[in-house]
Design an enzyme around this catalytic site. Structure first.
Site, PDB file in Angstrom:
ATOM      1  N   THR A  17       7.036  -3.675  -4.068  1.00 56.43           N
ATOM      2  CA  THR A  17       6.477  -4.549  -3.037  1.00 56.43           C
ATOM      3  C   THR A  17       7.069  -5.945  -3.088  1.00 56.43           C
ATOM      4  O   THR A  17       7.418  -6.521  -2.040  1.00 56.43           O
ATOM      5  CB  THR A  17       4.943  -4.605  -3.162  1.00 56.43           C
ATOM      6  OG1 THR A  17       4.417  -3.278  -3.035  1.00 56.43           O
ATOM      7  CG2 THR A  17       4.337  -5.484  -2.081  1.00 56.43           C
ATOM      8  N   LYS A  33       5.091  -0.373   5.817  1.00 58.76           N
ATOM      9  CA  LYS A  33       4.718   0.633   4.817  1.00 58.76           C
ATOM     10  C   LYS A  33       3.978   1.734   5.557  1.00 58.76           C
ATOM     11  O   LYS A  33       2.812   1.572   5.922  1.00 58.76           O
ATOM     12  CB  LYS A  33       3.841   0.040   3.720  1.00 58.76           C
ATOM     13  CG  LYS A  33       3.416   1.089   2.694  1.00 58.76           C
ATOM     14  CD  LYS A  33       3.319   0.519   1.316  1.00 58.76           C
ATOM     15  CE  LYS A  33       3.028   1.624   0.297  1.00 58.76           C
ATOM     16  NZ  LYS A  33       3.228   1.193  -1.073  1.00 58.76           N
ATOM     17  N   THR A  37      -1.986   3.951   0.141  1.00 57.20           N
ATOM     18  CA  THR A  37      -3.123   4.529  -0.579  1.00 57.20           C
ATOM     19  C   THR A  37      -3.725   3.454  -1.479  1.00 57.20           C
ATOM     20  O   THR A  37      -3.127   2.414  -1.723  1.00 57.20           O
ATOM     21  CB  THR A  37      -2.685   5.733  -1.428  1.00 57.20           C
ATOM     22  OG1 THR A  37      -1.759   5.286  -2.438  1.00 57.20           O
ATOM     23  CG2 THR A  37      -2.013   6.803  -0.566  1.00 57.20           C
ATOM     24  N   ASP A  46      -0.380  -6.607   3.526  1.00 53.29           N
ATOM     25  CA  ASP A  46      -0.992  -7.932   3.404  1.00 53.29           C
ATOM     26  C   ASP A  46      -0.252  -8.784   2.372  1.00 53.29           C
ATOM     27  O   ASP A  46      -0.039  -9.986   2.576  1.00 53.29           O
ATOM     28  CB  ASP A  46      -2.463  -7.805   3.018  1.00 53.29           C
ATOM     29  CG  ASP A  46      -3.330  -7.281   4.155  1.00 53.29           C
ATOM     30  OD1 ASP A  46      -2.898  -7.359   5.318  1.00 53.29           O
ATOM     31  OD2 ASP A  46      -4.433  -6.785   3.874  1.00 53.29           O
ATOM     32  N   GLU A 105       8.757   0.568   2.990  1.00 52.27           N
ATOM     33  CA  GLU A 105       8.415   0.749   1.576  1.00 52.27           C
ATOM     34  C   GLU A 105       7.694   2.074   1.374  1.00 52.27           C
ATOM     35  O   GLU A 105       6.729   2.379   2.056  1.00 52.27           O
ATOM     36  CB  GLU A 105       7.531  -0.403   1.082  1.00 52.27           C
ATOM     37  CG  GLU A 105       7.170  -0.265  -0.391  1.00 52.27           C
ATOM     38  CD  GLU A 105       6.229  -1.355  -0.878  1.00 52.27           C
ATOM     39  OE1 GLU A 105       5.720  -1.225  -2.008  1.00 52.27           O
ATOM     40  OE2 GLU A 105       5.986  -2.330  -0.130  1.00 52.27           O
ATOM     41  N   GLY A 108       5.636   5.116  -4.716  1.00 50.60           N
ATOM     42  CA  GLY A 108       6.195   5.717  -5.912  1.00 50.60           C
ATOM     43  C   GLY A 108       7.664   6.057  -5.747  1.00 50.60           C
ATOM     44  O   GLY A 108       8.437   5.311  -5.158  1.00 50.60           O
TER      45      GLY A 108
END
Length: 214
Positions: A17, A33, A37, A46, A105, A108
Site C-alpha cells: 500500500t 484496489k 478485505t 483511504d 493494488e 497478498g
C-alpha cells in the site's frame, strides 16, 4: 501514459500500500484496489488517498468490500458472495484515465485466490496489466521472491521490476540478479508515513519508473 500497473507482493505485509501510494504520486496516476478485505482496519484506498499530494490522481471505489481479514475468496465465501473477475475488468476500463496510468493494488501475492477458481495472477492476465513486485527482507523472503519471479516468467506477464521496502540487505541485489527483473527503487522504513514522505519517495522513484515503462 495510459498504462495499467498491478502492484503485487511476495507475501502479505510487505509494503504494497505504501508502495502503491508512492508510485501513484510519482506518476500522478489513478489508484484502485478492486477487492478490499478486513474492513475493521480501514481501507487501503483511504490510506493511499490520505498520502497523495497531487491534485490529479483519483482514488476509485472498490468493486468489493469484505469484512473478514482473509483472502478474497474466503472473505467473500463468508458473506455468500462471489467475486466476478469480469466485473473487475469492466470497471478497470471505466476507471482507466485516458492519458495517465491506473495503479491497481492486489491482495497478498500472485496465487492468492480471488474466487473459487481464479487467482490474483488470473486477474492480472485478464486486466492485461504490467506488474510491479513489492518485496521486503525477512527470513524466507528470497524463496518467496524467486517463486514469485518464476511464476511471472512462466506465464509471460510483463514485469516493470522490484520495489523493495524496509532496511537495505544484500539479498535484494541477489534477487535482482537471479530474477533478471530490474530494481525500480527502495522505500525505507519511516515513522510517521505522511504526505511529505510519500512525495519524497515518489520523486526518487519517478525517473526509474518512467524509464522502465517507456
Amino acid at each position: 501514459m495510459s498504462e495499467r500497473i498491478f502492484i503485487t507482493g511476495i507475501g502479505t505485509g510487505v509494503g504494497k500500500t505504501i508502495s502503491a501510494a508512492c508510485v501513484t504520486e510519482a506518476l500522478q496516476a489513478d489508484y484502485w484496489k478492486p477487492v478490499q478485505t478486513g474492513l475493521l482496519e480501514g481501507t487501503d484506498t483511504d490510506t493511499v488517498g490520505s498520502l497523495l499530494s497531487n491534485n490529479v490522481s483519483v482514488c476509485h471505489p472498490e468493486a468489493w468490500l469484505l469484512q473478514a481479514p482473509a483472502s478474497p475468496h474466503l472473505a467473500a465465501r463468508l458473506e455468500n458472495k462471489n467475486i466476478d473477475i469480469d466485473r473487475i475488468v469492466a470497471l478497470s476500463k471505466q476507471y482507466q484515465p485516458r492519458n495517465r496510468a491506473l495503479v491497481m493494488e492486489g491482495a497478498g501475492g500472485l496465487l492468492v485466490p480471488i474466487n473459487e477458481t481464479l487467482s490474483t495472477l488470473d486477474l492480472i492476465l485478464a486486466l492485461n496489466a504490467k506488474v510491479l513486485v513489492v518485496a521486503q527482507n525477512y527470513l524466507g523472503s528470497i524463496n518467496h521472491a524467486m517463486l514469485t519471479a518464476r511464476v511471472l516468467q512462466h506465464t509471460g506477464v510483463p514485469v516493470i521490476g522490484w520495489v523493495f521496502n524496509g532496511d537495505y540487505h544484500t539479498n535484494e541485489d541477489d534477487i535482482v540478479r537471479w530474477s533478471g527483473y530490474p530494481k525500480v527503487g527502495r522505500i525505507p522504513q519511516a515513522d510517521p508515513v505522511n504526505k511529505a514522505f510519500v512525495q519524497q519517495q515518489a520523486q526518487l522513484l519517478s525517473a526509474s519508473l518512467h524509464t522502465l515503462m517507456a
